[in-house]
Structures are given as structure tokens and as C-alpha cells.
Design a protein around this motif. Structure first.
Motif, PDB file in Angstrom:
ATOM      1  N   LEU A  30       0.839  -1.198   0.000  1.00 33.86           N
ATOM      2  CA  LEU A  30       0.000   0.000   0.000  1.00 33.86           C
ATOM      3  C   LEU A  30       0.870   1.243   0.000  1.00 33.86           C
ATOM      4  O   LEU A  30       1.753   1.394   0.845  1.00 33.86           O
ATOM      5  CB  LEU A  30      -0.892   0.031   1.249  1.00 33.86           C
ATOM      6  CG  LEU A  30      -2.161  -0.805   1.242  1.00 33.86           C
ATOM      7  CD1 LEU A  30      -2.802  -0.746   2.625  1.00 33.86           C
ATOM      8  CD2 LEU A  30      -3.144  -0.306   0.198  1.00 33.86           C
ATOM      9  N   SER A  38      -6.121   4.949  -0.832  1.00 29.12           N
ATOM     10  CA  SER A  38      -5.016   4.602   0.045  1.00 29.12           C
ATOM     11  C   SER A  38      -5.447   4.588   1.506  1.00 29.12           C
ATOM     12  O   SER A  38      -5.118   3.660   2.259  1.00 29.12           O
ATOM     13  CB  SER A  38      -3.865   5.601  -0.155  1.00 29.12           C
ATOM     14  OG  SER A  38      -2.793   5.299   0.706  1.00 29.12           O
ATOM     15  N   GLY A  41      -7.602   1.569   2.171  1.00 24.52           N
ATOM     16  CA  GLY A  41      -6.763   0.380   2.255  1.00 24.52           C
ATOM     17  C   GLY A  41      -6.075   0.259   3.597  1.00 24.52           C
ATOM     18  O   GLY A  41      -6.000  -0.829   4.183  1.00 24.52           O
ATOM     19  N   VAL A  44      -8.769  -0.870   6.193  1.00 21.96           N
ATOM     20  CA  VAL A  44      -9.105  -2.285   6.028  1.00 21.96           C
ATOM     21  C   VAL A  44      -7.962  -3.157   6.559  1.00 21.96           C
ATOM     22  O   VAL A  44      -8.179  -4.126   7.290  1.00 21.96           O
ATOM     23  CB  VAL A  44      -9.398  -2.607   4.548  1.00 21.96           C
ATOM     24  CG1 VAL A  44      -9.450  -4.121   4.323  1.00 21.96           C
ATOM     25  CG2 VAL A  44     -10.718  -1.980   4.126  1.00 21.96           C
ATOM     26  N   ALA A  45      -6.745  -2.803   6.200  1.00 23.58           N
ATOM     27  CA  ALA A  45      -5.589  -3.564   6.676  1.00 23.58           C
ATOM     28  C   ALA A  45      -5.521  -3.544   8.197  1.00 23.58           C
ATOM     29  O   ALA A  45      -5.235  -4.564   8.840  1.00 23.58           O
ATOM     30  CB  ALA A  45      -4.311  -2.993   6.071  1.00 23.58           C
ATOM     31  N   THR A  66      -6.978  -5.612  -0.087  1.00 23.21           N
ATOM     32  CA  THR A  66      -6.741  -4.263  -0.607  1.00 23.21           C
ATOM     33  C   THR A  66      -6.297  -4.288  -2.064  1.00 23.21           C
ATOM     34  O   THR A  66      -6.461  -3.302  -2.781  1.00 23.21           O
ATOM     35  CB  THR A  66      -5.694  -3.532   0.249  1.00 23.21           C
ATOM     36  OG1 THR A  66      -4.472  -4.296   0.299  1.00 23.21           O
ATOM     37  CG2 THR A  66      -6.203  -3.342   1.677  1.00 23.21           C
ATOM     38  N   ASN A  67      -5.755  -5.417  -2.504  1.00 22.80           N
ATOM     39  CA  ASN A  67      -5.344  -5.535  -3.898  1.00 22.80           C
ATOM     40  C   ASN A  67      -6.531  -5.723  -4.829  1.00 22.80           C
ATOM     41  O   ASN A  67      -6.491  -5.329  -6.002  1.00 22.80           O
ATOM     42  CB  ASN A  67      -4.380  -6.721  -4.054  1.00 22.80           C
ATOM     43  CG  ASN A  67      -3.666  -6.711  -5.386  1.00 22.80           C
ATOM     44  OD1 ASN A  67      -3.139  -5.679  -5.805  1.00 22.80           O
ATOM     45  ND2 ASN A  67      -3.640  -7.853  -6.057  1.00 22.80           N
ATOM     46  N   HIS A  70     -10.382  -1.759  -4.094  1.00 18.45           N
ATOM     47  CA  HIS A  70      -9.547  -0.585  -3.837  1.00 18.45           C
ATOM     48  C   HIS A  70     -10.259   0.526  -3.074  1.00 18.45           C
ATOM     49  O   HIS A  70      -9.592   1.362  -2.462  1.00 18.45           O
ATOM     50  CB  HIS A  70      -9.039  -0.007  -5.161  1.00 18.45           C
ATOM     51  CG  HIS A  70      -8.242  -0.986  -5.970  1.00 18.45           C
ATOM     52  ND1 HIS A  70      -7.019  -1.469  -5.551  1.00 18.45           N
ATOM     53  CD2 HIS A  70      -8.488  -1.581  -7.160  1.00 18.45           C
ATOM     54  CE1 HIS A  70      -6.548  -2.320  -6.455  1.00 18.45           C
ATOM     55  NE2 HIS A  70      -7.422  -2.410  -7.436  1.00 18.45           N
TER      56      HIS A  70
END
Length: 227
Positions: A30, A38, A41, A44-45, A66-67, A70
Motif C-alpha cells: 500500500l 489509500s 486500504g 481495512v488492513a 486491498t489488492n 480498492h
């Protein structure tokens, strides 16, 4: 580094960064950019890794999600079973209990989070930040109001986002500070700022310490210093 630091502290900080030097965002691919995708992401991470620690399995799960999805709008529109399938292999063996059930529960939570973020903030965490008046305490309050976002997830998110949101820095989460204290590096985020006052450096050091706490690899750092 602060000139008042002891040589042993400087060596310890260098050993920590040499062992776990990449930031968590970098590790899962990321970019840390102040844009909706961004920031989404990163959140979420943070939700994925906070209860599990930043293990390789949790990092892999965060990367897969996240990949593929988006933005908050993307994930809100996703089928929960599809999200669970993407998450399952990475989560299994990291969560306690049955892997499929765990993946399904996590998927439902993440879709609910994305839906709320899209509905309440237009999918853009910058809007949440503005509404909070760039006040970290208020930002935490608004973030934890989102589904699945607890204080642990906010800790990971703020640690990573301090590079972009200057009002947050210096910030270190509980795991990072626990490892810092064990290794003699200090007991607070301002203590860690002595090893490099830029938010990026503080975030990298705090992230590395958090992973050392999860792994229990303090002795490996000590051995590296001893040569």
C-alpha cells in the motif's frame, strides 16, 4: 537521533529497524498517499491485522483484500462469500477456531465497514478527518463508530497514517510501546520520536517494534546488538 541517547539505545533502534524496517503499509504493497483509496486500504488492513498481530498470514490477508477492492464503494458492492473466499486461505491458521466461519464473519464485518464508510463519509476518510477538526481524539471517536473498527484497529491505522496526518504524530500503539520498554527504548511515543523526529521514521520504528512484540523476537534483537 537525539544526541542524549545512550549508545546502546542507538544500536538497539538500528537493530530493530534492520530486522523489521519496512512499514506495514509498504509490506502489504500500500502506498501511503492522502487519497480515498489509500486511506481506505490502510483502514481495512488495520481491521484485518489488529486482532491477529502483524503476522505473515494477517499481512497476506490484508494484501489480498486491498489488492482486489480498492475503495469503500468497491468493497460495499462485493459479495460477502467472495470476500470470505479471498480472505479464507490467508486467515486460516491465524484466527482461533474454524477457518471458514472466521473468514465469513470477517467478510461480513468488512463489507459492513465499507458500506458505512461509503454512506457516512462518501468513502473518503479525509471527510471524517475534516469533520473531526484534525483532532486525534475526535478522529478516534469517529473511526471506532464504524463497524468492526475497535481501538486496536485505530491504533494500527493511526500509526501508519501519521505520515500523512501530521496532527497524529508522534504515535505508537500498545504493542510497539511494550516492545520499546522491554528493549530499553522508552515508554511513550515522544520517547520513540527521539530516534528520528520525522513521522515516517517514527511510524517505521513503531511498526517494527509492534511486530517484534507479536513475534516475541526481543532476544534476537539483543543478540544482533551483541554481535
Amino acid at each position: 537521533m537525539d544526541d542524549t541517547l545512550r549508545e546502546e539505545q542507538k544500536l538497539t533502534a538500528r537493530a530493530v529497524l534492520a530486522r523489521e524496517g519496512r512499514g506495514f503499509a509498504e509490506e502489504i504493497g500500500l502506498g501511503r498517499t492522502d487519497n480515498p483509496a489509500s486511506l481506505f486500504g490502510l483502514l481495512v488492513a488495520a481491521v484485518v491485522v489488529a486482532p491477529r498481530g502483524e503476522t505473515s498470514g494477517a499481512a497476506r490477508a490484508a494484501h489480498e483484500l486491498t489488492n482486489r477492492w480498492h475503495t469503500a464503494t468497491d468493497l460495499a458492492a462485493a459479495d460477502e462469500q467472495d470476500v470470505a473466499k479471498e480472505l479464507g486461505a490467508a486467515v486460516e491458521g491465524v484466527d482461533r477456531g474454524d477457518g471458514d466461519d472466521s473468514a465469513s464473519g470477517s467478510a461480513a464485518t468488512l463489507v459492513a465497514l465499507a458500506t458505512a464508510l461509503a454512506d457516512d463519509w462518501g468513502g473518503d476518510l479525509r471527510a471524517l478527518r475534516e469533520h473531526a477538526g484534525h483532532d486525534p481524539a475526535r478522529e478516534r471517536e469517529l473511526l471506532t463508530a464504524l463497524p468492526g473498527v475497535d481501538d486496536g484497529a485505530v491504533d494500527v491505522f493511526l500509526r501508519e497514517v501519521q505520515v500523512l496526518w501530521d496532527e497524529v504524530a508522534p504515535f505508537a500503539d500498545t504493542r510497539a510501546l511494550r516492545a520499546a520498554a522491554a528493549l530499553g527504548l522508552g515508554e511513550s511515543a515522544p520517547d520513540l520520536a527521539r530516534y528520528g523526529d520525522r513521522p515516517e521514521k517514527i511510524g517505521r520504528l513503531a511498526g517494527a517494534l509492534a511486530r517484534i512484540d507479536v513475534e516475541g523476537s526481543h532476544d534476537e534483537v539483543r543478540r544482533a546488538i551483541a554481535g
